[in-house]
Design a protein around this motif. Structure first.
Motif, short mmCIF file in Angstrom:
data_model
loop_
_atom_site.label_atom_id
_atom_site.label_comp_id
_atom_site.label_asym_id
_atom_site.label_seq_id
_atom_site.Cartn_x
_atom_site.Cartn_y
_atom_site.Cartn_z
N LEU A 199 0.82 -1.21 0.00
CA LEU A 199 0.00 0.00 0.00
C LEU A 199 0.85 1.26 0.00
N THR A 200 2.05 1.18 0.57
CA THR A 200 2.96 2.34 0.54
C THR A 200 3.30 2.71 -0.89
N GLY A 201 3.66 1.71 -1.69
CA GLY A 201 4.01 1.97 -3.09
C GLY A 201 2.83 2.45 -3.90
N VAL A 202 1.65 1.84 -3.68
CA VAL A 202 0.45 2.28 -4.41
C VAL A 202 0.14 3.74 -4.07
N SER A 203 0.24 4.10 -2.81
CA SER A 203 -0.05 5.48 -2.39
C SER A 203 0.91 6.46 -3.04
N ILE A 204 2.20 6.10 -3.11
CA ILE A 204 3.18 6.97 -3.77
C ILE A 204 2.84 7.11 -5.25
N GLY A 205 2.46 6.01 -5.89
CA GLY A 205 2.09 6.06 -7.31
C GLY A 205 0.90 6.96 -7.56
N VAL A 206 -0.09 6.90 -6.67
CA VAL A 206 -1.29 7.74 -6.82
C VAL A 206 -0.94 9.22 -6.62
N VAL A 207 -0.11 9.52 -5.62
CA VAL A 207 0.29 10.91 -5.39
C VAL A 207 1.07 11.45 -6.59
N ALA A 208 1.93 10.61 -7.18
CA ALA A 208 2.67 11.03 -8.37
C ALA A 208 1.70 11.35 -9.52
N ALA A 209 0.66 10.52 -9.68
CA ALA A 209 -0.34 10.78 -10.72
C ALA A 209 -1.10 12.06 -10.45
N LEU A 210 -1.43 12.31 -9.17
CA LEU A 210 -2.11 13.55 -8.80
C LEU A 210 -1.24 14.76 -9.08
N ALA A 211 0.05 14.64 -8.81
CA ALA A 211 0.97 15.75 -9.10
C ALA A 211 1.00 16.03 -10.60
N LEU A 212 1.00 14.96 -11.40
CA LEU A 212 1.05 15.13 -12.86
C LEU A 212 -0.21 15.83 -13.38
N ILE A 213 -1.39 15.36 -12.98
CA ILE A 213 -2.62 15.98 -13.48
C ILE A 213 -2.76 17.40 -12.95
N SER A 214 -2.27 17.66 -11.75
CA SER A 214 -2.31 19.01 -11.22
C SER A 214 -1.46 19.96 -12.06
N ILE A 215 -0.26 19.51 -12.44
CA ILE A 215 0.62 20.33 -13.28
C ILE A 215 0.00 20.55 -14.66
N LEU A 216 -0.52 19.48 -15.25
CA LEU A 216 -1.09 19.58 -16.60
C LEU A 216 -2.31 20.48 -16.62
N MET A 217 -3.20 20.33 -15.65
CA MET A 217 -4.40 21.16 -15.63
C MET A 217 -4.08 22.60 -15.25
N SER A 218 -3.10 22.79 -14.37
CA SER A 218 -2.69 24.16 -14.02
C SER A 218 -2.07 24.85 -15.22
N GLN A 219 -1.28 24.11 -15.99
CA GLN A 219 -0.70 24.69 -17.22
C GLN A 219 -1.80 25.13 -18.17
N LEU A 220 -2.86 24.31 -18.27
CA LEU A 220 -3.97 24.66 -19.16
C LEU A 220 -4.70 25.90 -18.65
N SER A 221 -4.87 26.00 -17.34
CA SER A 221 -5.56 27.16 -16.78
C SER A 221 -4.73 28.43 -16.92
N VAL A 222 -3.42 28.32 -16.69
CA VAL A 222 -2.53 29.48 -16.84
C VAL A 222 -2.53 29.95 -18.29
N HIS A 223 -2.50 28.99 -19.22
CA HIS A 223 -2.54 29.33 -20.64
C HIS A 223 -3.85 30.01 -21.01
N PHE A 224 -4.96 29.49 -20.49
CA PHE A 224 -6.27 30.07 -20.80
C PHE A 224 -6.38 31.49 -20.27
N LEU A 225 -5.83 31.74 -19.09
CA LEU A 225 -5.89 33.08 -18.50
C LEU A 225 -4.81 34.01 -19.03
N GLU A 226 -3.90 33.45 -19.87
CA GLU A 226 -2.78 34.22 -20.41
C GLU A 226 -1.97 34.85 -19.29
N ASN A 227 -1.68 34.03 -18.29
CA ASN A 227 -0.93 34.51 -17.14
C ASN A 227 0.34 33.70 -17.00
N SER A 228 1.02 33.84 -15.84
CA SER A 228 2.32 33.20 -15.64
C SER A 228 2.28 32.20 -14.50
#
Length: 508
Positions: free
Chosen positions: A381-410
């Motif tokens: 379960l330790t490894g699964v939890s780390i894998g899930v957190v890594a996936a959450l970090a990835l989607i957070s970065i990808l979606m934040s990039q999309l939102s920053v691009h949409f708002l034309e901000n930095s």
């Protein structure tokens, strides 16, 4: 449209959404307590499995039509008529698919008796879709009060009244199933009464294409989100066993309780609010910044508090035999803010019409959750939890990039919205760590240590000088102060914020 500032409508919307969720939770709990004494656990498990299948179909059966109507800047009567027609057709098709495949699905789960129950529950797709357009019209007005009463009618009159009544009359699991259908129908009929539709049915080609083009993108995102949310459960349950799945489910639910409670309700309110002002870049950017400040200020400190108190929280709340929850819980807490951020970014980008860009990122997220869980499974379960957190970090970065691009901000602007919450989280962490160290040094019982840790977390927040938190957090405190009915607490918040009268949150 009301002349009330958008920020006020959003706060009111969140208040009514929380009230609706709270009422639904209470109703479900009361019904569960009553029927648990009258029905066999096997029957309840059978219904629960059927509900999961029917809920998945029902969730995507409107094909994103409701979201498409909310997102449109200029909504004509023809769009409403076409939307209602498409909703009815989609509901009928979904019901037909479930009705036809029910024996096959029941055979797959090795519960042949589930087929009849699943067929009955398939009617929810039609009954819910009847109210999709009316709910969308209320969403466009940010009228969550009337939505609350519609949902309350469905929960109290339809679900609770019919279910409990039929179970008491001896209809067993069928009484609960009929109650679910009656509840969704009662909600839809109340929505139609509160936001009536005029005109007949229509399938105007251009308007149907516009609605479905947006709706399919929303449906893709919803399917990918469902897959991502359940991929780790599938991996754990299949390869690590039911006991491990029990530990993991509790760890996941506790870790993301602040995110689920705060972000889920805010996202529902935020989407129509942002769609309404998406043609005004300055207001849109300001509203999104407010949401980020609010959510990060709640979720990040709360996640830190849960992680620090986990060794005491788990045995006190769940019992000593649930010790296997502690480490996965602490690891999953790291992903709390990631989960909140990508949900808010989803509301923004959906309001901006970027549904297919969003869907691609969610599909990648689902694949990453499954892959990360599969790889991490080697370490339990330790490894699964780390894998899930890594996936959450990835989607957070990808979606934040999309939102920053949409708002034309930095990115600098985006990261700056989280600095106040980071300072609060550091205060919470320092206070909680001192409380934990003191409790262990004095060898206090777990319940006393838990109280000491949580008191330390709260003290760490109170002790922080407000000037360290910057204007965003100060303005948030002022806005909250105006909405608290308790005079002493309201006065303390105003004092803590420096009694500044001007607030960025007071503007629409």
């Amino acid at each position: 449209m009301s002349s009330t500032p958008t920020s006020t409508l959003v706060f009111e919307g969140v208040r009514w959404r929380i009230a609706s969720s709270g009422l639904r939770l209470v109703v479900q709990l009361v019904v569960a307590v009553i029927v648990a004494r009258l029905l066999d656990p096997k029957d309840l498990g059978l219904l629960g499995l059927a509900v999961v299948v029917a809920a998945l179909v029902s969730t995507i059966s409107d094909v994103g039509i409701g979201a498409a109507l909310v997102q449109r800047l200029n909504l004509a009567q023809i769009h409403i008529r076409v939307g209602f027609t498409l909703s009815l057709i989609a509901g009928i098709l979904a019901t037909a698919v479930v009705w036809t495949t029910a024996p096959t699905v029941a055979g797959f789960f090795q519960y042949p008796e589930m087929a009849s129950v699943l067929r009955l529950l398939s009617l929810c797709s039609i009954s819910e879709n009847i109210g999709v357009v009316s709910r969308s019209l209320l969403l466009r007005k940010l009228d969550f009060k009337r939505q609350f009463w519609a949902d309350a009618t469905g929960n109290l009159v339809g679900y609770a009244g019919v279910s409990v009544g039929l179970v008491l009359l001896g209809y067993g699991v069928w009484g609960l199933a009929v109650g679910l259908v009656a509840g969704s129908l009662a909600t839809s009929m109340t929505l139609l009464f509160m936001a009536p539709l005029s005109g007949g049915l229509s399938l105007a080609r251009r308007e149907a294409a516009e609605i479905l083009r947006f709706g399919f993108g929303v449906s893709l995102t919803m399917l990918a989100s469902y897959a991502a949310t359940n991929a780790d459960y599938f991996v754990v349950g299949t390869w690590l066993g039911t006991e491990a799945l029990g530990f993991y489910r509790y760890a996941y639910q506790i870790a993301y309780l602040p995110t689920t409670f705060v972000t889920a309700e805010l996202s529902l309110v935020l989407f129509p609010a942002l769609a309404m002002i998406r043609g005004e870049p300055e207001r849109l950017q300001l509203a999104y910044r407010r949401a980020l400040v609010l959510v990060s200020a709640i979720v990040l400190p709360a996640s830190v508090a849960i992680a620090i108190s986990a060794p005491e929280l788990v045995p006190v709340v769940l019992g000593d035999r649930w010790a296997g929850v502690i480490l996965p819980l602490q690891i999953l807490c790291v992903g709390g803010l990631f989960r909140a951020v990508y949900n808010l970014a989803g509301s923004l980008t959906k309001a901006g019409g970027m549904v297919y860009q969003q869907a691609v990122r969610y599909i990648l997220y689902a694949v990453t959750v499954f892959g990360g869980s599969l790889v991490g499974m080697a370490w339990g379960l330790t490894g699964v939890s780390i894998g899930v957190v890594a996936a959450l970090a990835l989607i957070s970065i990808l979606m934040s990039q999309l939102s920053v691009h949409f708002l034309e901000n930095s990115w600098r602007w985006f990261l700056g919205t989280h600095l106040p919450a980071l300072l609060v989280a550091l205060g919470v962490g320092a206070g909680g760590a001192m409380g934990s160290a003191l409790g262990r040094m004095l060898e206090l019982p777990p319940s006393i240590r838990l109280a000491l840790i949580l008191s330390g977390c709260l003290g760490g927040v109170v002790a922080l000088p407000t000037r360290w938190l910057g204007p965003d957090m100060t303005d948030l405190l002022i806005q909250l102060a105006h909405r608290i009915p308790y005079q002493r607490l309201r006065g303390w918040l105003r004092w803590k914020a420096g009694e500044t009268e001007a607030s960025m949150w007071a503007d629409g």
